[in-house]
Design an enzyme around this catalytic site. Sequence first.
Site, PDB file in Angstrom:
ATOM      1  N   GLU A  74      12.694  10.433  40.523  1.00 48.53           N
ATOM      2  CA  GLU A  74      12.759   9.328  39.732  1.00 48.53           C
ATOM      3  C   GLU A  74      11.636   8.344  40.251  1.00 48.53           C
ATOM      4  OE1 GLU A  74      15.567  10.725  40.454  1.00 48.53           O
ATOM      5  OE2 GLU A  74      16.625  10.917  38.430  1.00 48.53           O
ATOM      6  N   ARG A 106      25.334   4.287  33.632  1.00 51.78           N
ATOM      7  CA  ARG A 106      26.102   5.201  34.320  1.00 51.78           C
ATOM      8  C   ARG A 106      26.773   4.648  35.736  1.00 51.78           C
ATOM      9  NH1 ARG A 106      24.453  11.024  36.980  1.00 51.78           N
ATOM     10  NH2 ARG A 106      25.403  10.709  38.888  1.00 51.78           N
ATOM     11  N   ASN A 147      22.583  22.130  37.678  1.00 49.86           N
ATOM     12  CA  ASN A 147      23.787  21.225  37.449  1.00 49.86           C
ATOM     13  C   ASN A 147      23.519  20.342  36.159  1.00 49.86           C
ATOM     14  OD1 ASN A 147      26.230  19.817  37.975  1.00 49.86           O
ATOM     15  ND2 ASN A 147      25.218  18.311  38.941  1.00 49.86           N
ATOM     16  N   THR A 187      22.243  13.148  34.494  1.00 49.80           N
ATOM     17  CA  THR A 187      23.187  13.069  33.555  1.00 49.80           C
ATOM     18  C   THR A 187      23.474  11.509  33.376  1.00 49.80           C
ATOM     19  OG1 THR A 187      24.225  14.811  34.137  1.00 49.80           O
ATOM     20  CG2 THR A 187      25.560  13.539  32.822  1.00 49.80           C
TER      21      THR A 187
HETATM   22  C1  LIG Z   1      18.436  10.607  42.438  1.00 48.05           C
HETATM   23  C2  LIG Z   1      18.951  11.432  41.297  1.00 48.05           C
HETATM   24  N1  LIG Z   1      18.387  11.982  40.281  1.00 48.05           N
HETATM   25  C3  LIG Z   1      18.856  12.773  39.553  1.00 48.05           C
HETATM   26  C4  LIG Z   1      19.988  13.279  39.805  1.00 48.05           C
HETATM   27  C5  LIG Z   1      20.928  14.197  38.771  1.00 48.05           C
HETATM   28  N2  LIG Z   1      20.975  15.378  39.241  1.00 48.05           N
HETATM   29  C6  LIG Z   1      21.865  15.947  39.896  1.00 48.05           C
HETATM   30  S1  LIG Z   1      22.151  17.321  40.465  1.00 48.05           S
HETATM   31  C7  LIG Z   1      20.660  17.524  39.746  1.00 48.05           C
HETATM   32  C8  LIG Z   1      20.192  19.017  39.932  1.00 48.05           C
HETATM   33  C9  LIG Z   1      20.259  19.887  40.798  1.00 48.05           C
HETATM   34  O1  LIG Z   1      19.487  20.942  40.965  1.00 48.05           O
HETATM   35  P1  LIG Z   1      19.216  21.978  42.069  1.00 48.05           P
HETATM   36  O2  LIG Z   1      18.968  21.172  43.243  1.00 48.05           O
HETATM   37  O3  LIG Z   1      18.307  22.859  41.563  1.00 48.05           O
HETATM   38  O4  LIG Z   1      20.791  22.510  42.174  1.00 48.05           O
HETATM   39  P2  LIG Z   1      21.762  23.533  41.139  1.00 48.05           P
HETATM   40  O5  LIG Z   1      22.533  22.284  40.529  1.00 48.05           O
HETATM   41  O6  LIG Z   1      20.698  24.336  40.593  1.00 48.05           O
HETATM   42  O7  LIG Z   1      22.574  24.081  42.089  1.00 48.05           O
HETATM   43  C10 LIG Z   1      20.198  16.638  39.337  1.00 48.05           C
HETATM   44  C11 LIG Z   1      18.954  16.412  38.356  1.00 48.05           C
HETATM   45  C12 LIG Z   1      20.803  12.616  40.604  1.00 48.05           C
HETATM   46  N3  LIG Z   1      22.033  13.067  41.253  1.00 48.05           N
HETATM   47  N4  LIG Z   1      20.252  11.804  41.644  1.00 48.05           N
END
Ligand SMILES: Cc1ncc(C[n+]2csc(CCOP(=O)(O)OP(=O)(O)O)c2C)c(N)n1
Length: 1809
Positions: free
Chosen positions: A71, A121, A1061, A38
């Site tokens: 990333e 961000r 999320n 995000t």
């Molecule tokens: C380095 C980094 N990349 C991307 C994100 C954005 N991000 C936060 S939570 C998330 C997804 C989490 O997915 P999952 O581990 O399956 O947990 P869920 O939300 O399904 O419980 C992402 C992509 C981040 N916080 N940090």
Amino acid sequence: MTEGFSNYKTETKCVDGNWAVAHVAYRTNDCAYIFPITPSSPMGEEVDAWAAEHKKNLFGQELKVVELQSEAGAAGALHGALVLGALATTFTASQGLLLYIPNLYKIAGELLPTVIHVASRALAGEALSIYGDHSDTMLVRGCGLAMLSSFSVQEAHDMAAIAQVATLQSRVPFLHFMDGFRTSHEVNKITLISDEQLKVLLPYDKIEEHRRRSLSPMHPTQRGTAQGPDVFMQLVESSNTYYQAVDGIIEKAMADFAAVTGRTYHPYEYAYYGTTQPTVAIITMGSSVRVVDRALHYLKSEQACMIAIRMFRPWAAKKFVALIPPSVQRIAVLDRTREGGSQGEPLYLDVCTSLQTQNRHGIFVAGGRYGLGSKDFTPRMVHSVIQNMLRKDVHDIQHPFTVGITDDVTHLSLPLGRPLSTIGDEATQCVFYGFGSDGTVGANKEAIKMIGNYQEQTKVQAYFEYDAKKSSGWTVSHMRFSPGTEIDAPFRIEEGQGDYVACHNESYVQANKFDIVKFLKRRGTFFLNTTCASVADPKERLEALEALVCHKTLRKLALKNAKFYIMDAGRLASKYGLPGRINVICMCVFFRLSSVLPLEDAIALLKSSIRKTYSYKGEDIMQKNIDLLDTVVNDPESLLLVDIPKRWRAFEDAEQAFSKRHVALIDDEKARQFMQDIGDPVARLQGDAIPISKFLQNNLLGGVMIPGTSKYEKRNPNPSKKVPVWEPNNCTQCNQCVFICPHAAIRPFIVTRDEVTKAPHPETFQTLKATGVELQGKRYALQVSVLDCTGCNACVEACPEAPKALKMGPIEDLLTTGVENWDFAMKLPERGHLVEKSSVRGSQFQTPLMEFSGACSGCGETPYFKLLTQLFGQRMLVANATGCSTIWGGSFPSNPYTVNKETGRGPAWANSLFEDNAEFGLGMFSATQHRRARLVGYVQDFVHQMEISPPQNDLLSQLVALLHEWLEIRDEKSDRCTLLFDHMAPLFKSVLSQSPGADSKLSDLLQKIWSERDMFPKLSQWICGGDGWAYDIGFGGLDHVEAFEANDVNVLVVDTEMYSNTGGQQSKATPAGAAVKFAMGGKQQKKKSLGEMFMTYEHVYVASVALHNSAQVLQAFWEADQHQGPSIIIAYAPCIQQGVRPAGLNDMYDESKFAVESGYWPLYRFNPELTKQGQNPFVLDSKKLRKDVTAFLQRESRFINLRKRDPKVADALWEQVTADVNHRMDHLQQLAEGYKNFSHPSDAKIKVLFASETGTAARVARDFANACPDSATASALDDIDIDDDINGKVVVLFVSTCGQGAMPRNGRNFYHELCRRTEPLQAETKFLIFGLGDSSYYFYLKAARDIQDRLRALGATQLLDMGEGDDAAEDGMEAGLHDWLELVWPKLEIPPPSEVPHIQAVNATFSNRAILRPEEDWHVLEQYYHGVHHAVNATIISNDLMCRPDYNRDFRRLRLAKANTELENFQLGDALEIFPQNDPTLVSQFLHDYSPDFGENTVVQLHQAFGIHGEISLAALFTSILDLFGKPTKHFLQELATFAKTEQDKAILLDPMYLKKAAKQTGMTVADVLMQFQTANPALPALLGMIPPIKPRAYSIASTPHASHIELLVLIDTWWCEAGMKYGLTCNMLRKLHPSNTVWCRIHPGSMEPPSPQDPVVCAGIGSGLAPHMAFLRDRVRAAEAGEQVGPFSLYFGNRYRSDEYLYESELAEYARKHSEWFHLHVAFSRDDPHKKVYVQNLVGDTDDARLYLRDQPGLLYVCGNRQLPKPLQQALVKSFCRPNPEDESEVSKAIKAVKDLYLHGKAQQEVW
Ligand SMILES: Cc1ncc(C[n+]2csc(CCOP(=O)(O)OP(=O)(O)O)c2C)c(N)n1
Ligand code: SF4
Ligand code: SF4
Ligand code: SF4
């Protein structure tokens, strides 16, 4: 560039910044490497969706979109693609961008052209923020990329194109950034760049060059060499010329762009709206440029101008400085980032350096920070900045400064003036307040597009804000429209500016929650969706509004002369079968009231939008929405204009917000302060105004949060307005509902009867008699937190159908009583410790330490976390990966992790990042290990010192003993270490507070131990996160942590099969065939089998679990914690993003069940501990697949949508999923059958099966299977096949009964099959069955009996009578199990498992005291009885025989003084437990005879043994504590055998027949055995550990609480052996007691609920079972004599002989005479007439009382006697019930049903022995 821009056909469109960028990036690149974060994810999502639609780029191909695991991965892939000559791009933000850094250096170093698009961000520091500022982009400014900033949505689109051209021209890679959210998510109407325009702009020759430079074996070169000091620097410097050229290239690209599009840009822009010369310049970049511009324009400030920075890198100082007018003397630089400790932020430093290098001296430059984490930045703030710069004296200028907050600590913030209305009247401004799931935001997005697209010249802007909660939180939409003027206003609509303000949720204006009307301008329109609109009468409607809406709001509406409209949208939506979906209605109202479009056109557009949006959801839903729309348009009645009465103007402001009132009641001081200062303002959307000092005062520095704040929110997040309602009569107290509840909003409470009466609404605080021995005498209550329940329905689904004890009911009914009863229940004492938490039921009595999270209603993640806290919460550390679980688990200021209210302990939870969670957890673990080792060292030193010089001080010696014990058990994974610490803590405090002793080294050591006290508990380290973390970004770290056996950590992966999320993007956990974001074309690859990967390590505990199978989940959690080494549990978590249809997460329970039953989600456990025991470590818990995988796929949008879009692709992928599932199941089956070289279970001769609701039967079955050498592991009945697993085999079944006689859910299908089966079983089929249940239930053991009967009917041979495990028995079901197992082994011809007894020697040492005084013994015993057992010493008043002295039965009436308050507070129907003692003479004789080493005077020092500390003589110990003259158990004999000196002795002791024979012959006691086997001479501590302690015995109290004494009716028990008559221990003592003797005793709550004096009552009792009836009767006599109205009371009493056993004869006769109008006495003496035995039940059947009082009136039945009584009594009741017509069959069957109902509805209570 020759063509004019007017030659191109262009299109305008309402889009947001992300879309605008993606639109350019898609067309100008070959490849995109993506990862969600995000607010940049939508760029990736758009390009992926377009690729799935096969959209072409400028080169005639689809963009190749590749999602990476992180990333860092995307950066690497991008680098690779660029090296290979592709045009490649990527999108990212924040932490994501940080992970790019190493590759950014590489890409820039190698001069590879690319554009990286960033939605800028904040970075996670003291907390995570998903909102926008420039912290991320500013941190990569040194990487060597050119950087372009966009100020608006249009610019984001345009700069994307300019950057693409410039990078190709210059070879320098570009970073193009826009402000996260503010620009990336703002919807605006922009002019798109067409393909033709792009084609003209793109330098194809440069593209060709780039491709030619690519790495190729056709013209090989090498990249990425290592260089030495001699050449590295020169080569680095060699790219300077490229950088020098960039500035010119950008300028040129912008000029070309202007020529083609007509939109002109420059690297730096100047703006000034005055007429003279400005003295102040404001320098800024990003969206703030538009704000400053708007403010300057509005203020027409003569003094201030602005220079906006578009090109941040390379920085062109000369160009920049040239724009600063010579008149400028002061410059304010605005930075949207903070670099703690620096001289100034990046832009500020660049400006200062430029002035210096360009020789512009004498200008004062102030630096200011603004808008961090999307803090709104408004023209009013710009005004403050100008004011600051215009201070007369330059020294008075605030530098550095902040704007937008109140900094009352370092005083950097600028004061704010009044809001400026910078938006002209031409624009319409609208604000909408919606509820998370009501569709308001979606509808507004549609509306803005409709309006924007309606007319070419119309301009629009929309911006949306959301609550941090995952759903059901608030939403605010800010929308502006103008007929022609651009809307460049990147800030919220300001107070008093709204033309149309709507509140779609009436609770927002209730009790002063949100100040919504503040947005409304004078004479503006306010719309409220409210139930008041359904009140027909206008006067009453007005009254209803006044009662509902806070008066402050009404007054404002009146003062603003508002046009106030209301409508009950909820009612309308429900009427059309769309409950909760008010979006279409509210949008239509908006068009009706705002007149932004002609209504007819608006409706036509709305209809076409509905067709588009709902086509996926089916024709029916689409039509309903259209019908609904027509109603709203055509029915003038539905929308009402409120005639605002004058009186509203005078309404007072006095009303305090409900939340404020609520906060004031919080007990905890710290929490109250926090909620007052921070929690409440944030909840009311007033957080912007909180000053810094408040955060510091609440100790929140560094991101620290206090625990348990979510419980104070009480936000009623329940759109359905329905909550579960409990029907206690159907409840089996299984706690399955509690287990599943995602929000911890339904809980069981263990209460006393006394407490129930104190409930604020006792009539609705329903309770049941609590089942289970451990809860005897307690009540069970199930309460719902009405204001925290989300109405998700999971509890109702989970409630076993027998019939269901929960159903959803309207919330209104419970808003007062339910809320107050809940508050009361929350204050009840914690009683979870009374119940073993290893069963599902027991675990749910433990207070959850994670409650009321902000997760979506019905979220499948939260129940797992909740369970973790129930099992390990008070000794648990959690490292939590970023994801939903950190958002619902840690969104400031709501903290769902809380503490146990009595100990103040709870889960310690922290989040580092997304990518590093496993490592973060490992860090925690290793630090714990290290610190604990230090503590162990200190303690060992200390104890050692104490051994050398034993302590003289009593406290110290107690402390040393405890430390000793701690050293021994310190590695035990349980709460024991914590409990020990609780004993130690007061001793430590006392010892440390005493003046330092002579030995300062020792006190130092003590001090050190104390300072490491946090390490005394055995901590459980958990590392938790979602599948995105575990399968993808964190996999490397996770793998590393799991790879080492020494890492004793536990991992919980909540697998939603996507990145939930960030909105549902694919992860490697996503199965093939799912069309989720980033895989819109349907995922092609099968799901990664994470569990199987980790199994290959062989030392990792691995489990795959799913919620609905609570027993399996619980078992896995326990096993994982107990496993010495790393563990991983992969937990299926249904998620809102999966799109379960039709009911969404209201079907969460069934979703989980379906997934397992179709094999889609396998259940298994791999436990390396089993390998150590030589068993197969792999257990497949889900065996039999009952459902089809395709049927499962058809339930979810993620699969169905693909089928709708692309049926062919979907069919192929669905086939693949089915194949994947079958393949995986086969493989798991193989593992179960023979993992490596472990034996094949089909070799097993005996099949062990269970049907278990709460896990107890399953546990017993598994224990049996483990102990039985000829069996494999136990299976649930539903997991087996009758022919494969039962027919022709020997089976042992363990079956519990739940509900009112229901079969447990994992046995129901089996039972149905068994019933359907007609074909007999093979003759060799044999079975044994053990039933588990509670004998106080009418349908005791019914399920087991049903199976037994059916198996018999099908011809199977039952080898033994059914075993009975009675939960209501004194020792619980274990005693029955033990006895049954004794018979089972010989029947199976298997030698009983050799139990190697584990002797738990007590912690005792010989004391150096020669002898103790009796008072000293007494003192320690007092500690034992009083401190450990809460008993009191009561004096005997009388001990009277009730029969002749020479009669052969000894009934006695014992009276005890109630001298102690503990005895005074008993209740009618309670019992008294008496602690018997051994005869002291016999004890002294035994000690004298038994051992020469000790005797009765020997003194031992007990170290917390039997719960006591201190010295005691052996005589006292053996007389009062140890059951020396009790019957020896088998276990005792086995223990003694280990000390036997001869084989012969050993053999005798282990001979199972020995005990039986000896008991029969001599009535052998423990003392007898010890004397017989004196050579087996255990050491004293072992001996003390082997002899069981004396147990108290309970007697019903026959007196009422009003009497001055306690009266017991006791039959002195005797039993016979060949050697003669023997007495039970207590009876033997009781019969000898004389007045003034004392006994230790305590009140034991009775198992029968007493009647009120008015209840009609029928009592049936035999022998001493008369006691409780006497108490009830005496109480009624007392009430009658006190003049109270009393109900009828019939007593049926039976005994053997009237002459000798008519107990209480005269008293009863007297009552019968005096109270004949209500007391009816019936006596039966069975032995008086040898020819006709008359029992109590005969009298019941032959009289009318039962019929009159139990059938015709709602009376109560009490039964007390031996086990033979209940059954015949039930038959007698039937007889009495149909007495007038005993022959009439229908009467008989009615009577049978009435009797059954009597039991089912808890009207019959019995106490049997
Ligand atoms: C380095 C980094 N990349 C991307 C994100 C954005 N991000 C936060 S939570 C998330 C997804 C989490 O997915 P999952 O581990 O399956 O947990 P869920 O939300 O399904 O419980 C992402 C992509 C981040 N916080 N940090
Ligand atoms: S409806 Fe949902 S939130 Fe409410 S108590 Fe039941 S499971 Fe919990
Ligand atoms: S029977 Fe239903 S209501 Fe009662 S505890 Fe079990 S699940 Fe809950
Ligand atoms: S995991 Fe799914 S259901 Fe749970 S909070 Fe996240 S998005 Fe909502």
